[in-house]
Enzyme design. Sequence first.
Site, mmCIF file in Angstrom:
data_model
loop_
_atom_site.group_PDB
_atom_site.id
_atom_site.type_symbol
_atom_site.label_atom_id
_atom_site.label_comp_id
_atom_site.label_asym_id
_atom_site.label_seq_id
_atom_site.Cartn_x
_atom_site.Cartn_y
_atom_site.Cartn_z
ATOM 1 N N ASP A 85 60.249 90.026 -61.601
ATOM 2 C CA ASP A 85 59.635 89.758 -62.907
ATOM 3 C C ASP A 85 60.319 90.515 -64.045
ATOM 4 O O ASP A 85 59.864 90.478 -65.182
ATOM 5 C CB ASP A 85 58.141 90.094 -62.875
ATOM 6 C CG ASP A 85 57.882 91.583 -62.641
ATOM 7 O OD1 ASP A 85 58.849 92.306 -62.331
ATOM 8 O OD2 ASP A 85 56.722 92.019 -62.779
ATOM 9 N N GLN A 87 67.621 97.937 -88.624
ATOM 10 C CA GLN A 87 66.258 97.814 -89.146
ATOM 11 C C GLN A 87 65.758 99.212 -89.520
ATOM 12 O O GLN A 87 64.857 99.764 -88.909
ATOM 13 C CB GLN A 87 65.353 97.162 -88.098
ATOM 14 C CG GLN A 87 65.794 95.743 -87.737
ATOM 15 C CD GLN A 87 64.854 95.080 -86.751
ATOM 16 O OE1 GLN A 87 63.639 95.095 -86.918
ATOM 17 N NE2 GLN A 87 65.416 94.493 -85.708
ATOM 18 N N LYS A 137 79.562 91.960 -102.119
ATOM 19 C CA LYS A 137 79.114 90.724 -101.493
ATOM 20 C C LYS A 137 77.601 90.586 -101.582
ATOM 21 O O LYS A 137 76.878 91.556 -101.752
ATOM 22 C CB LYS A 137 79.556 90.653 -100.038
ATOM 23 C CG LYS A 137 78.750 91.506 -99.069
ATOM 24 C CD LYS A 137 79.217 91.305 -97.649
ATOM 25 C CE LYS A 137 78.282 91.880 -96.606
ATOM 26 N NZ LYS A 137 77.807 93.212 -96.794
#
Length: 329
Positions: free
Chosen positions: A43, A103, A203
């Site tokens: 699993d 992040q 950019k």
Amino acid sequence: MAQHKKGSQLKLFALKSNQPLAKRMAQELGMELGNISTEQFSDGEIKINIEESIRGDHVYVIQSTSNPVNDNLMELLIMIDALKRASAKTINVVMPYYGYARQDRKAQSREPITAKLVANMITMAGADRVLTLDLHAAQIQGFFDIPVDHLLGASLLANYFLDHDILKSCKEDIVVVSPDHGGVTRARKLAEFLKAPIAIIDKRRPKANVAEVMSIIGDVRGKHCIIIDDMIDTAGTITLAAKALKEQGAKAVYACCTHAVLSGPAIERIESSEISELIVTDSINVPKEKQIDKMKQVSVAQLMAEAIRRIHENRSVSPLFLEKFEIID
């Protein structure tokens, strides 16, 4: 009669993400990797067993949280827990590549700061120290409530260019290029080593993994340009930057980065790009199918092994930030 207690030793363990680098680091330290067994149930659950005593030892566990990021992160957390329960004196996490580092802030409403979450997980699992390389954002060091030694790859990349012929004949015409404003500090560091000026590519990024080049700040006409970034993921930014530099009259474009993530269309983009040569480190294990002729690799093994040695011996890590870090202090 009481038995004599063993002294604290340095033990080095490697998880699955980057075995080749771990073996090179062990060789640099003149020691063997510790014995562990890992298995995965049907699993997907991960099981780890440490096959030797580490009671009272200073343990360094090597794991880059690269693809598959979540599996490698979970494996690291389980290993830390196993070490803590086996009575390791200190648990030092060596992360050549820190996943989720992009992040690092809330760019818009209701976003997580996952780099902080990962730092919390590593700390709460039981780590005492983190040794890492070229974080995407330097402030991630402050996400940890434990010591963080943050090494820089610019010296290794600079040494490559200084030691190879590709730029020796055009030393006066080198320009180091940052592919965005956020990478200026990194570009300046490389430029200091190469004694070269810098240029910046302005950019706009309309969405994740999509970069639109706007303009170039600096003189690149007739120059040999070296683009430096902390990582190359899909290679959209780096290849667009190379194209823009050539359109502005650059004579040749080289690129370098510390972390070769190289996901999705990265290899195809690099092969068909204006980049003459790409230099990366082995902080992430690059599979053979992604190793192209245009890409050269330098190893971070000596740098990180020396950092481990200095930390273990309570010596300064500062000399490792110099261009030639093989220094005895």
